[in-house]
Scaffold this active site. Structure first.
Site, PDB file in Angstrom:
ATOM      1  CD  GLU A   1      -2.760  -1.136   2.515  1.00  0.00           C
ATOM      2  OE1 GLU A   1      -3.314  -2.204   2.806  1.00  0.00           O
ATOM      3  OE2 GLU A   1      -2.850  -0.103   3.214  1.00  0.00           O
TER       4      GLU A   1
ATOM      5  CB  CYS B   1       5.665  -5.792   9.248  1.00  0.00           C
ATOM      6  SG  CYS B   1       6.772  -4.992  10.423  1.00  0.00           S
TER       7      CYS B   1
ATOM      8  CB  CYS C   1      -0.053  -3.040  13.039  1.00  0.00           C
ATOM      9  SG  CYS C   1       0.467  -2.988  11.315  1.00  0.00           S
TER      10      CYS C   1
ATOM     11  N   GLY D   1       5.576  -2.470   6.733  1.00  0.00           N
ATOM     12  CA  GLY D   1       6.949  -2.885   6.966  1.00  0.00           C
ATOM     13  C   GLY D   1       7.715  -2.014   7.928  1.00  0.00           C
ATOM     14  CD  GLU D   2      11.260  -0.915  11.835  1.00  0.00           C
ATOM     15  OE1 GLU D   2      10.294  -0.525  12.490  1.00  0.00           O
ATOM     16  OE2 GLU D   2      12.222  -0.176  11.564  1.00  0.00           O
TER      17      GLU D   2
ATOM     18  CB  SER E   1       8.385   5.679  10.139  1.00  0.00           C
ATOM     19  OG  SER E   1       7.599   5.274  11.231  1.00  0.00           O
TER      20      SER E   1
ATOM     21  CB  SER F   1       6.671   3.388  16.433  1.00  0.00           C
ATOM     22  OG  SER F   1       6.499   3.703  15.075  1.00  0.00           O
TER      23      SER F   1
ATOM     24  CG  HIS G   1       3.230   2.817  19.735  1.00  0.00           C
ATOM     25  ND1 HIS G   1       2.509   3.709  18.984  1.00  0.00           N
ATOM     26  CD2 HIS G   1       3.948   2.083  18.844  1.00  0.00           C
ATOM     27  CE1 HIS G   1       2.752   3.504  17.697  1.00  0.00           C
ATOM     28  NE2 HIS G   1       3.634   2.539  17.591  1.00  0.00           N
TER      29      HIS G   1
ATOM     30  CG  ASN H   1      -8.593   3.430  11.242  1.00  0.00           C
ATOM     31  OD1 ASN H   1      -9.726   3.860  11.442  1.00  0.00           O
ATOM     32  ND2 ASN H   1      -8.216   2.915  10.091  1.00  0.00           N
TER      33      ASN H   1
ATOM     34  CB  CYS I   1      -0.645   0.297   7.959  1.00  0.00           C
ATOM     35  SG  CYS I   1       0.672  -0.778   7.526  1.00  0.00           S
TER      36      CYS I   1
HETATM   37  S1  SF4 Z   1       2.967  -0.913  12.981  1.00  0.00           S
HETATM   38 FE1  SF4 Z   1       4.698  -0.868  11.532  1.00  0.00          FE
HETATM   39  S2  SF4 Z   1       6.337  -1.966  12.642  1.00  0.00           S
HETATM   40 FE2  SF4 Z   1       4.422  -2.517  13.658  1.00  0.00          FE
HETATM   41  S3  SF4 Z   1       3.754  -4.419  12.655  1.00  0.00           S
HETATM   42 FE3  SF4 Z   1       2.743  -2.689  11.597  1.00  0.00          FE
HETATM   43  S4  SF4 Z   1       4.078  -2.252   9.858  1.00  0.00           S
HETATM   44 FE4  SF4 Z   1       5.287  -3.462  11.327  1.00  0.00          FE
END
Ligand code: SF4
Length: 347
Positions: free
Chosen positions: A89, A106, A113, A151-152, A181, A204, A206, A280, A323
């Site tokens: 995406e 990821c 997520c 992804g990371e 990020s 990130s 959190h 979300n 995402c």
């Molecule tokens: S928030 Fe980002 S780092 Fe965490 S699982 Fe989702 S894509 Fe991966």
């Protein structure tokens, strides 16, 4: 395909540095070969002219837009199909931003997520990352690229750094408008500082509680929030760009007074901005978004305590906005290609 490999092919076809720069610029801007003041025939050596059609065809085959999902806020979520049929995406954001994906899936497995639920399927190649920008530029101007899609990026460092270097040079994106990020990875902090193009950093966070962070982000590097902030602060001071801390607000999990105190303790005096993003909802999780009033109250309290805080909503929330949600939904629907207009048609 790696950008390195593309450069090697150009070199073998007789391209010098200026020729290479022009090919990369045209590609990353989604411009036709004959744009610009000098005609290709008078600028490129004949051996390169002969090789270019095959190279351009390979670049065009890297990715295509499978579907477009406009949001009420002016964003557009793009489902991008890669050559092997995998999808990622990208999100066109209001005011010239683009969010790109750096991995299919990821491995970090963040509990809130959708992308993290399926694990890592494969890396996105550096040329596939730039292809996402080129596809987006066929639709709108792009002046900022954030690596906040699937992804990371720290788990795909070589490809992401290669893409960042191209986007920050031939791609004409200002370096502080490239945003890497990460959940926080010591290798990324080190490598990014050595790069020719140094991006801004979003981290990130959190939560300020180490034990909760381990549960929410189960496979993130095992650094405490204090260690992460110390690393990030060094990067901010070295580059001159403030760190963008990301905080997904989860009702009853990380929206309490204890976290507000923790944030003030951790971030007071730091060169940063805190982005609070109300969760979300996604199917299959027990997390909820706090009320709008509670979100506003948290942001106001932090601002009163001198923490620069912005309350943000992720773009295109009305169109499967989290995402990974588009991709998950698309896996259940047949493919429909979106016709791509040529740059010349748009002019
Ligand atoms: S928030 Fe980002 S780092 Fe965490 S699982 Fe989702 S894509 Fe991966």
């Amino acid at each position: 395909m790696r950008i390195q490999e593309l450069k090697r092919r150009l070199h073998e076809a007789g391209a010098g540095p200026l020729h290479e720069h022009r090919v990369l610029r045209l590609w990353s801007h989604a411009l036709p070969r004959n744009s610009g003041r000098r005609l290709p025939e008078s600028f490129f050596p004949s051996s390169l002219l002969a090789a270019l059609p095959a190279i351009e065809a390979d670049l065009a085959a890297l990715a295509h837009i499978r579907s477009v999902h406009p949001g009420a806020d002016g964003s557009e979520r793009l489902l991008v199909a890669l050559a092997d049929g995998q999808t990622v995406e990208s999100v066109l954001l209001p005011r010239g931003g683009l969010c790109v994906s750096s991995q299919v899936g990821c491995a970090v497995g963040c509990q809130f997520c959708m992308t993290g639920q399926g694990g890592l399927l494969r890396q996105v190649g550096s040329a596939e990352i730039v292809a996402q920008v080129a596809l987006a530029r066929q639709r709108r101007p792009v002046r900022k690229v954030v690596f906040m899609g699937m992804g990371e990026p720290a788990h795909n460092l070589d490809n992401v750094i290669e893409a960042i270097e191209l986007l920050g040079t031939a791609g004409d994106i200002g370096h502080k408008n490239l945003v890497f990020s990460t959940v926080g990875d010591p290798r990324a902090f080190e490598r990014l500082q050595q790069g020719r193009v140094k991006p801004a950093l979003a981290l990130s966070l959190h939560t300020t509680r180490a034990e909760l962070r381990r549960r929410l982000l189960p496979r993130a590097p095992n650094l405490t929030p204090e260690e992460l902030v110390a690393e990030a602060e060094r990067y901010a001071r070295a580059t001159g760009y403030p760190i963008q801390y990301q905080w997904t607000l989860l009702e009853g999990i990380n929206d309490g007074e204890d976290e507000i105190e923790g944030i003030v303790r951790l971030l007071s005096g730091k060169y940063c901005v805190l982005n609070m993003i109300p969760f979300n909802s996604i199917d299959g999780t027990d997390f909820h978004r706090p009320s709008f009033e509670r979100c506003k109250q948290i942001a106001r309290t932090l601002l009163d305590r001198r923490i620069l805080t912005k309350l943000r909503y992720s773009a295109g929330q009305d169109v499967d906005g989290g995402c990974g949600q588009l991709r998950a939904r698309a896996a259940q629907t047949p493919e429909m290609r979106v016709p791509i207009r040529l740059a010349a048609e748009r002019a």
